[in-house]
Design an enzyme around this catalytic site. Structure first.
Site, mmCIF file in Angstrom:
data_model
loop_
_atom_site.group_PDB
_atom_site.id
_atom_site.type_symbol
_atom_site.label_atom_id
_atom_site.label_comp_id
_atom_site.label_asym_id
_atom_site.label_seq_id
_atom_site.Cartn_x
_atom_site.Cartn_y
_atom_site.Cartn_z
ATOM 1 N N TYR A 33 0.841 -1.195 0.000
ATOM 2 C CA TYR A 33 0.000 0.000 0.000
ATOM 3 C C TYR A 33 0.869 1.235 0.000
ATOM 4 O O TYR A 33 2.086 1.176 0.181
ATOM 5 C CB TYR A 33 -0.939 0.008 1.215
ATOM 6 N N LEU A 207 10.921 1.146 7.533
ATOM 7 C CA LEU A 207 10.347 1.587 6.270
ATOM 8 C C LEU A 207 10.934 2.971 5.998
ATOM 9 O O LEU A 207 10.902 3.850 6.865
ATOM 10 C CB LEU A 207 8.826 1.707 6.361
HETATM 11 N N1 PDD Z 1 2.686 4.841 7.652
HETATM 12 N N2 PDD Z 1 7.286 3.597 9.280
HETATM 13 C C1 PDD Z 1 6.183 2.838 9.154
HETATM 14 C C2 PDD Z 1 6.179 1.461 9.738
HETATM 15 C C3 PDD Z 1 5.068 3.355 8.481
HETATM 16 O O1 PDD Z 1 3.966 2.612 8.344
HETATM 17 C C4 PDD Z 1 5.102 4.674 7.951
HETATM 18 C C5 PDD Z 1 3.937 5.261 7.210
HETATM 19 C C6 PDD Z 1 6.274 5.427 8.129
HETATM 20 C C7 PDD Z 1 6.413 6.836 7.604
HETATM 21 O O2 PDD Z 1 6.429 6.877 6.195
HETATM 22 P P1 PDD Z 1 5.907 8.170 5.401
HETATM 23 O O3 PDD Z 1 6.703 9.319 5.891
HETATM 24 O O4 PDD Z 1 6.182 7.836 3.980
HETATM 25 O O5 PDD Z 1 4.439 8.324 5.712
HETATM 26 C C8 PDD Z 1 7.349 4.849 8.783
HETATM 27 C C9 PDD Z 1 1.535 5.184 6.863
HETATM 28 C C10 PDD Z 1 1.234 6.625 6.842
HETATM 29 C C11 PDD Z 1 0.365 4.323 7.320
HETATM 30 O O6 PDD Z 1 0.613 3.153 7.552
HETATM 31 O O7 PDD Z 1 -0.755 4.807 7.397
#
Ligand code: PDD
Length: 287
Positions: A33, A207
């Site tokens: 996703y 991530l």
């Molecule tokens: N989550 N680490 C994890 C495990 C995440 O699921 C996310 C993002 C991030 C931050 O990534 P970004 O800056 O690209 O949003 C780090 C999303 C928002 C979610 O699961 O809803």
């Protein structure tokens, strides 16, 4: 307005939107996703999200389900039909529908695509950042490929729930060596007493957040001292500041980790500065 979702080629009423019971995402979490942000009716940082989406699909050997230009059209249409000013677009791609077998379907099937959008007001998020949040720490019990934005999020679900039940907002994972990897849905950062901004290396164990990459860039441009290195829970407890990053939280100050206040227990100047820079950098990419 009634909510609309895009499901496998059709725009349908959100309340009726559904996928097949043998969708491999539903049965096996065999999918990925992406969460995009909408700022003032436009997507931001699209190329960064698309790069990560492409990588996630490639790592799982799922074909890109449609041309990127078509995907962009669908996302814009979903934003428009749901009248989203500020919020998110959620995109999920699974390997598709096939009789339940662990191995990939013998004959390739069409990947399944779902796109939804949700309104998310800015004011509550800004208010929370102004106050700072509390996080708890939990053991990192996840698999070794958390660099893939997989829909298999059970450890993350349990960690977030534990945080809420503890009256906190987020849970930070601690690996078996005592290092903080990241949050259940956010990346984790500290500012050391020596003025160094630290976040875990992007190579493994986390991530690689889009917001993380933006903050690294704006901090470097600002001439701040940066280190992508592992840091322990003990080091975090003694930090001058702490904060987390993600799409919807931008940079949000952390004022308490477990029972330990960070700094004076109020959002610090560096985190607040980075929040403003990060929001401005994203807004400048509205497409
Ligand atoms: N989550 N680490 C994890 C495990 C995440 O699921 C996310 C993002 C991030 C931050 O990534 P970004 O800056 O690209 O949003 C780090 C999303 C928002 C979610 O699961 O809803």
């Amino acid at each position: 307005v009634s909510r609309i979702a895009y499901v496998n080629g059709r725009y349908v009423a959100h309340r009726d939107a559904s996928v097949h019971i043998e969708d491999r995402g539903y049965q096996l979490a065999d999918g990925i996703y992406e969460v995009f942000e909408v700022v003032d009716r436009r997507l931001v940082d699209v190329s960064r999200h698309v790069a990560r989406l492409t990588r996630s699909l490639r790592e799982l050997r799922i074909a890109m389900p449609m041309e990127l230009s078509a995907l962009h059209v669908v996302m814009r249409e979903v934003i428009h039909r749901n009248r989203i000013r500020d919020g998110i677009v959620y995109l999920q791609v699974t390997r598709g529908v096939a009789p339940r077998e662990h191995a990939f379907p013998a004959r390739p099937v069409q990947p399944a695509v779902v796109v939804t959008a949700r309104r998310m007001e800015r004011a509550p998020r800004d208010a929370r950042a102004g106050q700072g949040i509390r996080v708890i720490t939990v053991p990192d019990s996840r698999w070794a490929r958390v660099d893939i934005k997989s829909i298999g999020l059970l450890p993350n679900v349990l960690a977030k729930q534990a945080a809420y039940e503890a009256g906190a907002t987020e849970a930070w994972f601690v690996d078996s060596d005592g290092f903080i990897t990241e949050g259940s849905s956010t990346n984790a950062w500290i500012l050391t007493g020596e003025g160094e901004i630290v976040t875990a290396p992007g190579s493994h164990g986390i991530l690689s957040g889009v917001t993380r990459s933006i903050v690294l860039e704006v901090a470097a441009r600002r001439g701040l001292r940066l280190a992508e290195r592992s840091f322990t829970r003990t080091e975090a407890m003694a930090a001058a500041e702490a904060f987390l990053t993600s799409r919807t939280t931008a940079v949000t100050p952390v004022v308490q980790i477990d029972d330990q206040l960070i700094g004076d227990g109020k959002p610090g100047p560096v985190a607040s500065d980075l929040r403003a820079l990060c929001l401005a950098a994203s807004a400048a990419t509205r497409a």
